[in-house]
Structure formats: structure tokens, C-alpha cells
Design a protein around this motif. Structure first.
Motif, PDB file in Angstrom:
ATOM      1  N   GLU A 278      35.729  52.533  90.310  1.00 11.63           N
ATOM      2  CA  GLU A 278      34.937  52.750  89.102  1.00 11.63           C
ATOM      3  C   GLU A 278      34.692  54.219  88.814  1.00 11.63           C
ATOM      4  O   GLU A 278      34.520  54.608  87.656  1.00 11.63           O
ATOM      5  N   PHE A 279      34.649  55.060  89.856  1.00 11.57           N
ATOM      6  CA  PHE A 279      34.306  56.464  89.603  1.00 11.57           C
ATOM      7  C   PHE A 279      35.150  57.483  90.357  1.00 11.57           C
ATOM      8  O   PHE A 279      34.898  58.673  90.255  1.00 11.57           O
ATOM      9  N   VAL A 280      36.158  57.068  91.098  1.00 15.75           N
ATOM     10  CA  VAL A 280      37.102  58.005  91.699  1.00 15.75           C
ATOM     11  C   VAL A 280      38.480  57.685  91.141  1.00 15.75           C
ATOM     12  O   VAL A 280      38.943  56.546  91.203  1.00 15.75           O
ATOM     13  N   SER A 281      39.149  58.689  90.592  1.00 14.94           N
ATOM     14  CA  SER A 281      40.392  58.481  89.851  1.00 14.94           C
ATOM     15  C   SER A 281      41.530  58.009  90.750  1.00 14.94           C
ATOM     16  O   SER A 281      41.684  58.478  91.876  1.00 14.94           O
ATOM     17  N   ASP A 282      42.335  57.094  90.204  1.00 13.47           N
ATOM     18  CA  ASP A 282      43.565  56.682  90.873  1.00 13.47           C
ATOM     19  C   ASP A 282      44.792  57.196  90.126  1.00 13.47           C
ATOM     20  O   ASP A 282      45.918  56.744  90.370  1.00 13.47           O
ATOM     21  N   LEU A 285      48.269  62.971  90.508  1.00  9.14           N
ATOM     22  CA  LEU A 285      47.537  64.232  90.459  1.00  9.14           C
ATOM     23  C   LEU A 285      47.881  65.060  89.222  1.00  9.14           C
ATOM     24  O   LEU A 285      46.991  65.641  88.588  1.00  9.14           O
ATOM     25  N   SER A 286      49.159  65.135  88.862  1.00  6.55           N
ATOM     26  CA  SER A 286      49.520  65.920  87.680  1.00  6.55           C
ATOM     27  C   SER A 286      48.883  65.352  86.419  1.00  6.55           C
ATOM     28  O   SER A 286      48.422  66.095  85.552  1.00  6.55           O
ATOM     29  N   GLU A 287      48.811  64.039  86.324  1.00  7.94           N
ATOM     30  CA  GLU A 287      48.161  63.403  85.171  1.00  7.94           C
ATOM     31  C   GLU A 287      46.657  63.637  85.205  1.00  7.94           C
ATOM     32  O   GLU A 287      46.012  63.820  84.162  1.00  7.94           O
ATOM     33  N   PHE A 288      46.089  63.624  86.415  1.00  7.52           N
ATOM     34  CA  PHE A 288      44.652  63.882  86.556  1.00  7.52           C
ATOM     35  C   PHE A 288      44.305  65.271  86.033  1.00  7.52           C
ATOM     36  O   PHE A 288      43.320  65.455  85.320  1.00  7.52           O
ATOM     37  N   PHE A 289      45.099  66.275  86.370  1.00 11.50           N
ATOM     38  CA  PHE A 289      44.847  67.625  85.871  1.00 11.50           C
ATOM     39  C   PHE A 289      45.058  67.715  84.358  1.00 11.50           C
ATOM     40  O   PHE A 289      44.395  68.506  83.681  1.00 11.50           O
ATOM     41  N   ALA A 290      45.981  66.922  83.830  1.00  6.74           N
ATOM     42  CA  ALA A 290      46.278  66.984  82.397  1.00  6.74           C
ATOM     43  C   ALA A 290      45.250  66.237  81.561  1.00  6.74           C
ATOM     44  O   ALA A 290      44.735  66.760  80.557  1.00  6.74           O
ATOM     45  N   ARG A 291      44.913  65.008  81.983  1.00 11.06           N
ATOM     46  CA  ARG A 291      44.001  64.154  81.203  1.00 11.06           C
ATOM     47  C   ARG A 291      43.092  63.384  82.162  1.00 11.06           C
ATOM     48  O   ARG A 291      43.262  62.166  82.349  1.00 11.06           O
ATOM     49  N   PRO A 292      42.134  64.040  82.785  1.00 13.02           N
ATOM     50  CA  PRO A 292      41.284  63.360  83.769  1.00 13.02           C
ATOM     51  C   PRO A 292      40.405  62.293  83.134  1.00 13.02           C
ATOM     52  O   PRO A 292      39.848  62.496  82.049  1.00 13.02           O
ATOM     53  N   MET A 293      40.297  61.152  83.811  1.00 14.71           N
ATOM     54  CA  MET A 293      39.436  60.061  83.351  1.00 14.71           C
ATOM     55  C   MET A 293      38.022  60.286  83.868  1.00 14.71           C
ATOM     56  O   MET A 293      37.815  60.548  85.047  1.00 14.71           O
ATOM     57  N   ARG A 294      37.058  60.181  82.962  1.00 17.11           N
ATOM     58  CA  ARG A 294      35.670  60.369  83.369  1.00 17.11           C
ATOM     59  C   ARG A 294      35.204  59.206  84.240  1.00 17.11           C
ATOM     60  O   ARG A 294      35.611  58.053  84.030  1.00 17.11           O
ATOM     61  N   PRO A 295      34.346  59.475  85.218  1.00 17.49           N
ATOM     62  CA  PRO A 295      33.848  58.392  86.073  1.00 17.49           C
ATOM     63  C   PRO A 295      32.858  57.506  85.325  1.00 17.49           C
ATOM     64  O   PRO A 295      32.247  57.924  84.334  1.00 17.49           O
ATOM     65  N   ASP A 296      32.716  56.281  85.790  1.00 14.47           N
ATOM     66  CA  ASP A 296      31.706  55.361  85.264  1.00 14.47           C
ATOM     67  C   ASP A 296      30.362  55.763  85.884  1.00 14.47           C
ATOM     68  O   ASP A 296      30.054  55.388  87.014  1.00 14.47           O
ATOM     69  N   SER A 297      29.593  56.535  85.141  1.00 17.64           N
ATOM     70  CA  SER A 297      28.345  57.081  85.695  1.00 17.64           C
ATOM     71  C   SER A 297      27.332  55.994  86.014  1.00 17.64           C
ATOM     72  O   SER A 297      26.539  56.130  86.958  1.00 17.64           O
ATOM     73  N   ARG A 298      27.332  54.916  85.262  1.00 16.59           N
ATOM     74  CA  ARG A 298      26.416  53.814  85.565  1.00 16.59           C
ATOM     75  C   ARG A 298      26.773  53.175  86.904  1.00 16.59           C
ATOM     76  O   ARG A 298      25.890  52.858  87.706  1.00 16.59           O
TER      77      ARG A 298
END
Length: 359
Positions: A278-282, A285-298
């Protein structure tokens, strides 16, 4: 020893050191109670108390956010904000030096003793002596580096480094060395990050120089063609760098929870108690640096609530007030029939103390 002394329980600080792992194995085979203490998963105002294992061996590794939410049903805890100060570092350093001094002085009586670290105490002493001598020049470099990054006007990603000999890195990560992590991170950044983004490596405050991090980072950045966009900060406080970062990348450092606390996207490679989908990206890595998904803060808030209601105990190992506060609670937890997670699940958890500053 377990049989001769009729041992009923063992209590450990960490469960990954060789001697500790062997003790846990023997205790488990004998059906004994196994109580594991660790640094707080939410540092520094808490410590961690669990049964049977911690970190990558913790029960929480297999527990989903949905299960945590079910256990929290009906509970309402007013969660504190992220503190500006994150630890008793001076006390930590003092007691570490005292411990290693006595090991160095007295261990001649135990010449066959096998330490949990690769380097002998004499070698570690020389590393820390060199670190102590260079404390002023290093502080100047750190301030300059931090100022250049915070005033640079460029977006940046933060890589949280750990001690290469730390048990979490050695036993719960996919890397054989910190250089492997550096290589993967810089390569992913070079391939995926926008050309105006930068990458900042933040060293652990207790980094002793046994691995030439600055040189390795510089060489790798040059080889991937991003030398002008990669920075290294030797230790120091994390909050100022974290507050302006776009993302955080780590192996499995606990400090990643500071990023999650702030709502930053996080990428972690090793086993960690906070590695929940829910809050740590899968993302790669290259995609994470390009378009990181925000974590589910709730979801992260519920996860944090769950920890504070179960395994996180207000207090500290290193300060006197922190130990006093800790001991008020931990005796009853050790003597309880159920571990903190099962007690919460069955509705038998004792009321928890509200957060108080213990430094």
C-alpha cells in the motif's frame, strides 16, 4: 546451559547475530519463551519488543494492512507528528565506545571468541579514531554539501545509506555489499530520472569509513554519465534533506519511515517491517525515478497506529529517563501470556502510555 539451569525464557537485543541466532534456535527447539528487543521501528521515542523474532523475522512481515485494521477496530489513538529530533546519538556513541573499550581490554581471556562483526575491535577503534580526528573537516563538508543541495533549486531523490555490517543489511537484503546497492541506484537514476533531477546519497550517522562511499559514488556516477547530478552527504541530520526530497530509496533502513511519515514515495529492496504494497513502491527503479507513485497515507497511518498499539514501547535504551520510562511498561509485557500482536488481536492489550519526550 538451557537444561542445566532450567531456563524458561531468553531475552535478546536483536536476533540476527550468530550467537543470538543459535540461542534462538536452541530455545525454539526446547519450547522456551523468546523475547526480542530492537531499536524502535518508529525511532527514537520508542523501542521495539516482540516475541520470536524482529525485523525480517518479525510476525508483522506476514500481516496485511487489512488484518491490522481489523485488530484496530474500535481503537482511537491520537498519533503524534513526526518529531524534529530523531535520536539519542550522543548517548549511543558514548555507550558504544564504552562497550568496545571493555571488549578490547578484557577479551584476551577469550581468544577463541567469535564476534558478530567481521572487523576486530582494534580495527574498528582505529576507524573511529580517524573519524574523531576528522570530525571538524567532515562537519564543514557536510554543511557545504547540505547547503548546496537545499539551496540548489533542483528537485532531488534521496538515497538512504546503511552500515554495510548492520544485521538488517547483512541478513535481510538482496545485496552482498553496499557497492551493489550504489550501482543499482545510480544506474536506475541515470536511466529513468528526468535530466534536471539530482540524486543525493545520505550516509548513516555512524558510518566509519570502512567502505569508501564517496569515491565509489563518484566513480559510479561518472561511469553512468551523471556525475554532475549525484551528491554525497557524510552523515548529519536527515530532516532538512528529507523535507525537500521528491522520493526516498533504501535497502531496508528504518529511516524510510520518516519519508513515509511525510508522504514521500519510497522504494525499498530488502525485507523490512514497513514493506507493505500500500505504501512502498513495487515499480522498477527507473520507472520509480521517472514517475513515482505516492504512498497510501491512510494505510501508512493505520500501520503506524498498529505498531504504536502493539510492539512500540515508549522509551529509550540510551538515556536514563528513557530507560526509566521503558521499564515501567516492559516487565508486564514480558510476563504476559500473549505477545503484543496477539494481545491486540484478542482484545487483551494493556493501555499504552502516551508519547513523552525522553531525550
Amino acid at each position: 546451559m538451557l537444561r542445566v539451569h532450567a531456563i524458561t525464557d531468553i531475552v535478546l537485543y536483536g536476533d540476527s547475530r550468530f550467537v543470538h541466532a543459535e540461542a534462538v534456535k536452541a530455545a525454539r527447539e526446547a519450547g522456551l519463551g523468546i523475547h526480542v528487543f530492537e531499536e524502535g521501528y518508529l525511532r527514537p521515542y520508542w523501542i521495539t519488543y516482540e516475541r520470536d523474532g524482529a525485523n525480517g523475522n518479525s510476525k508483522i512481515m506476514s500481516k496485511s494492512i487489512a488484518q491490522m485494521r481489523a485488530d484496530l477496530k474500535g481503537l482511537d489513538l491520537d498519533l503524534p507528528d513526526a518529531p524534529a529530533r530523531w535520536g539519542d546519538m550522543r548517548q549511543h556513541i558514548f555507550y558504544g565506545l564504552a562497550y568496545h573499550f571493555w571488549v578490547f581490554l578484557m577479551n584476551r581471556r577469550y581468544r577463541s571468541f567469535r564476534p558478530h562483526r567481521d572487523l576486530p575491535v582494534s580495527r574498528e577503534f582505529l576507524l573511529y579514531l580517524r573519524r574523531l580526528i576528522g570530525i571538524i573537516p567532515r562537519a564543514i563538508r557536510r554543511r557545504r554539501s547540505t547547503r548546496r543541495i537545499t539551496n540548489g533549486g533542483f528537485p532531488y531523490h534521496l538515497a538512504l545509506l546503511q552500515l554495510e555490517h548492520d544485521s538488517s543489511f547483512v541478513n535481510h537484503s538482496p545485496f552482498d555489499s553496499m557497492t551493489d546497492f550504489l550501482t543499482l541506484t545510480i544506474e536506475g537514476f541515470a536511466k529513468g530520472a528526468p535530466s534536471h533531477h539530482h540524486l543525493v546519497f545520505k550516509a548513516h550517522p555512524l558510518e566509519d569509513g570502512r567502505t569508501p562511499l564517496r569515491r565509489n559514488i563518484r566513480n559510479l556516477a561518472e561511469s553512468f554519465g551523471v556525475a554532475d547530478r549525484v551528491h554525497y552527504v557524510p552523515g548529519g541530520k536527515l530532516a532538512k534533506l528529507m523535507n525537500n526530497a521528491r522520493t526516498a530509496v533504501t535497502v531496508n533502513s528504518t529511516s524510510a519511515q520518516q519519508a513515509l511519515w511525510r508522504g514521500l514515495p519510497v522504494k525499498a529492496f530488502g525485507d523490512a517491517v514497513y514493506s507493505k504494497r500500500e505504501f512502498v513502491s513495487d515499480q522498477p527503479l527507473s520507472e520509480f525515478f521517472a514517475r513515482p507513485m505516492r504512498p497510501d497515507s491512510r494505510a501508512y497511518r493505520d500501520y503506524r497506529h498498529y505498531l504504536l498499539e502493539s510492539s512500540q514501547i515508549t522509551g529509550s535504551f540510551y538515556s536514563k529517563k528513557g530507560r526509566q520510562q521503558l521499564l515501567r511498561q516492559v516487565v508486564d509485557l514480558i510476563l504476559a501470556e500473549e505477545d503484543p500482536y496477539d494481545a491486540l488481536h484478542h482484545g487483551n492489550a494493556a493501555p499504552r502510555q502516551q508519547l513523552q519526550l525522553v531525550n
